[in-house]
Design a protein around this motif. Structure first.
Motif, PDB file in Angstrom:
ATOM      1  N   GLN A  71       0.830  -1.192   0.000  1.00  0.00           N
ATOM      2  CA  GLN A  71       0.000   0.000   0.000  1.00  0.00           C
ATOM      3  C   GLN A  71       0.866   1.244   0.000  1.00  0.00           C
ATOM      4  OE1 GLN A  71      -2.507   0.037   3.498  1.00  0.00           O
ATOM      5  NE2 GLN A  71      -0.927   0.987   4.756  1.00  0.00           N
ATOM      6  N   SER A  72       0.242   2.356  -0.333  1.00  0.00           N
ATOM      7  CA  SER A  72       0.947   3.620  -0.483  1.00  0.00           C
ATOM      8  C   SER A  72       0.879   4.435   0.808  1.00  0.00           C
ATOM      9  CB  SER A  72       0.333   4.420  -1.635  1.00  0.00           C
ATOM     10  OG  SER A  72       1.043   5.616  -1.853  1.00  0.00           O
ATOM     11  N   SER A  73       1.998   5.044   1.167  1.00  0.00           N
ATOM     12  CA  SER A  73       2.087   5.931   2.328  1.00  0.00           C
ATOM     13  C   SER A  73       2.773   7.225   1.908  1.00  0.00           C
ATOM     14  CB  SER A  73       2.886   5.280   3.459  1.00  0.00           C
ATOM     15  OG  SER A  73       2.338   4.036   3.827  1.00  0.00           O
ATOM     16  N   LEU A  74       2.619   8.252   2.721  1.00  0.00           N
ATOM     17  CA  LEU A  74       3.270   9.530   2.447  1.00  0.00           C
ATOM     18  C   LEU A  74       4.555   9.637   3.255  1.00  0.00           C
ATOM     19  CD1 LEU A  74       0.204  11.969   2.408  1.00  0.00           C
ATOM     20  CD2 LEU A  74       1.173  10.582   0.551  1.00  0.00           C
ATOM     21  N   TYR A  75       5.582  10.178   2.597  1.00  0.00           N
ATOM     22  CA  TYR A  75       6.874  10.409   3.226  1.00  0.00           C
ATOM     23  C   TYR A  75       7.326  11.830   2.916  1.00  0.00           C
ATOM     24  CZ  TYR A  75       7.879   5.562   4.559  1.00  0.00           C
ATOM     25  OH  TYR A  75       7.862   4.329   5.163  1.00  0.00           O
ATOM     26  N   SER A  76       8.276  12.311   3.712  1.00  0.00           N
ATOM     27  CA  SER A  76       8.907  13.590   3.406  1.00  0.00           C
ATOM     28  C   SER A  76      10.418  13.440   3.529  1.00  0.00           C
ATOM     29  CB  SER A  76       8.414  14.701   4.335  1.00  0.00           C
ATOM     30  OG  SER A  76       8.791  14.451   5.677  1.00  0.00           O
ATOM     31  N   VAL A  77      11.132  14.311   2.804  1.00  0.00           N
ATOM     32  CA  VAL A  77      12.591  14.293   2.829  1.00  0.00           C
ATOM     33  C   VAL A  77      13.097  15.707   2.598  1.00  0.00           C
ATOM     34  CG1 VAL A  77      12.839  13.793   0.345  1.00  0.00           C
ATOM     35  CG2 VAL A  77      14.656  13.089   1.923  1.00  0.00           C
ATOM     36  N   ASP A  78      14.175  16.068   3.263  1.00  0.00           N
ATOM     37  CA  ASP A  78      14.812  17.368   3.063  1.00  0.00           C
ATOM     38  C   ASP A  78      15.500  17.379   1.696  1.00  0.00           C
ATOM     39  OD1 ASP A  78      17.386  19.218   3.399  1.00  0.00           O
ATOM     40  OD2 ASP A  78      15.955  19.835   4.945  1.00  0.00           O
ATOM     41  N   ILE A  79      15.634  18.548   1.086  1.00  0.00           N
ATOM     42  CA  ILE A  79      16.249  18.605  -0.244  1.00  0.00           C
ATOM     43  C   ILE A  79      17.726  18.235  -0.223  1.00  0.00           C
ATOM     44  CG2 ILE A  79      14.627  20.244  -1.249  1.00  0.00           C
ATOM     45  CD1 ILE A  79      16.702  22.442  -0.766  1.00  0.00           C
ATOM     46  N   SER A  80      18.309  18.134   0.963  1.00  0.00           N
ATOM     47  CA  SER A  80      19.690  17.658   1.066  1.00  0.00           C
ATOM     48  C   SER A  80      19.748  16.131   1.012  1.00  0.00           C
ATOM     49  CB  SER A  80      20.300  18.132   2.389  1.00  0.00           C
ATOM     50  OG  SER A  80      19.611  17.532   3.475  1.00  0.00           O
ATOM     51  N   GLY A  81      18.556  15.471   1.088  1.00  0.00           N
ATOM     52  CA  GLY A  81      18.513  14.019   1.149  1.00  0.00           C
ATOM     53  C   GLY A  81      18.490  13.482   2.571  1.00  0.00           C
TER      54      GLY A  81
END
Length: 430
Positions: A398-408
């Motif tokens: 299933q699909s979940s939401l994630y976040s990441v900083d533009i630095s990785g």
């Protein structure tokens, strides 16, 4: 839907504390947020909760590290009491956030101050926010935004919302409906039911309207929804065509989208007020996923005109596009940063999916994630963080939401109940 707030200054003084954001490793800044002072009995239930949301916002960036209350030596029993800097310095706190809350009926007032412990100074003006008791989380986010901005020199992003597709049911028969939430996954509200498949919701530049694609008619069509009334209408509807992948122009009046007719997809614009259509591309290839630059002068989009999915940029009024993606693999879903300096994208290469960023000329490509399926990036209002959907493999995936900083750095899940996909970040709320 969002609750009204107004802000007023409390007191002023400047301090030198600053966290420089660079591509190198950043040692998180230690900070403390003691429970806010409840200035009357009705404020008791809000005071500590507001402090906890502020601390969670700051720590969640990966740029700050909270010193837990169990380590605190100093106490804050009054908003106007002098700060015992030595007590906070002894536990290595560099920043201290203090605050107080008062409540009466359905109204609440939150005030705060930010202190630089090592210089022994208050940073900037204290502020107070007033609004309804229902908007207490918004006030906490606004405090966190102010703290973040003063320490980093960048705009904040906590007082914002995300529209997304909420999913339920088995993978081969998934029900989908539009939902909106706070940036951190709280306060989920559903905007549509699950009777019709919905895809790719996108906020307007002012956050009061949402574009999305629905199969309500049996074919994909673009709809425009007013967030406050949750009323929607078809947009750019042409007989015998399918319309999808809409995005607002910065003026909020024009929408760019893909229109498929006779097996071919091209880019069009539509005026949301008059319904007037304009054609931007006319090619035998598939053109889709358009997005405007922040100044409205250019459009980035994906096309297979070279044989595989690649990213192109052209003038907002049309014209000859130039290809900017040059690495191996296939590129899709390009999205322009609010700062105007980067484009985020989805990349498929050697059986893996990635979220990446590149400069607007295609240089300095950097892949931030890698998994079975990562797709659909959306930018935080300050251009510092990217949210996206990640799907796990297998029949039960299933699909979940994630976040990441533009630095990785700081890859983390967004805590929202159930499966979710297709996020779109709003601007900062008014």
């Amino acid at each position: 839907m969002f609750g009204g707030l107004h802000a007023a200054p409390v007191v002023a003084q400047n301090g030198p504390l600053r966290l420089e954001l660079t591509k190198g490793m950043i040692e998180p800044m230690p900070f403390a947020v003691p429970g806010f002072v409840a200035e009357n009995g009705a404020a008791g239930e809000y005071a500590n909760n507001i402090a906890r949301v502020i601390a969670s916002d700051l720590a969640g960036t990966g740029l700050f590290r909270e010193i837990p209350a169990s380590a605190h030596i100093g106490r804050v029993d009054s908003f106007d009491a002098p700060v015992a800097y030595a007590d906070w310095k002894a536990i290595n706190a560099q920043a201290l956030v203090t605050g107080a809350v008062s409540a009466s009926g359905d109204r609440i007032v939150v005030k705060f101050r930010l202190f630089d412990i090592y210089s022994g100074q208050q940073m900037g003006e204290g502020l107070q926010f007033a609004g309804t008791t229902q908007s207490w989380r918004r006030m906490a986010h606004k405090v966190a935004d102010a703290v973040y901005s003063r320490i980093t020199g960048e705009g904040g992003y906590f007082d914002s919302r995300v529209v997304f597709v909420s999913e339920s049911g088995p993978k081969n028969e998934r029900a989908k409906r539009l939902a909106v939430m706070d940036y951190d996954g709280a306060n989920v509200q559903y905007l549509t039911d699950s009777r019709s498949l919905v895809l790719a919701p996108r906020f307007s530049p002012t956050g009061d309207r949402i574009l999305y694609t629905s199969y309500q008619s049996g074919f994909p069509k673009i709809y425009l929804m007013d967030v406050a009334s949750v009323q929607a209408r078809a947009l750019g509807d042409q007989p015998g065509t399918m319309t999808f992948a809409p995005r607002f122009a910065p003026d909020g009046r024009t929408v760019v989208f893909s229109l498929e007719q006779g097996g071919n997809s091209d880019l069009y614009t539509v005026d949301t007020a008059s319904g007037a259509l304009g054609r931007l591309t006319n090619a035998p290839s598939i053109e889709t996923a358009p997005d405007y630059s922040p100044d409205g002068t250019q459009i980035v989009f994906e096309s297979d005109r070279s044989g595989t999915q690649q990213i192109y940029v052209m003038a907002a009024g049309g014209g000859e596009p130039r290809r900017i993606s040059n690495g191996p693999g296939r590129y899709s879903t390009p999205v322009w940063s609010p700062r105007g300096d980067l484009i985020a994208f989805t990349k498929q290469h050697q059986g893996r999916f990635h979220i990446g960023v590149m400069r607007v000329d295609g240089s300095d490509e950097e892949l931030l994630t890698s998994s079975f399926l990562d797709e659909g990036p959306t930018w935080s209002p300050n251009g510092r963080v990217i949210m996206f959907a990640r799907e796990t493999a297998g029949a039960a995936g299933q699909s979940s939401l994630y976040s990441v900083d533009i630095s990785g750095r700081n890859l983390r899940p967004v805590e929202v109940s159930g499966a979710a996909s297709d996020p779109s970040w709003s601007p900062l709320l008014p």
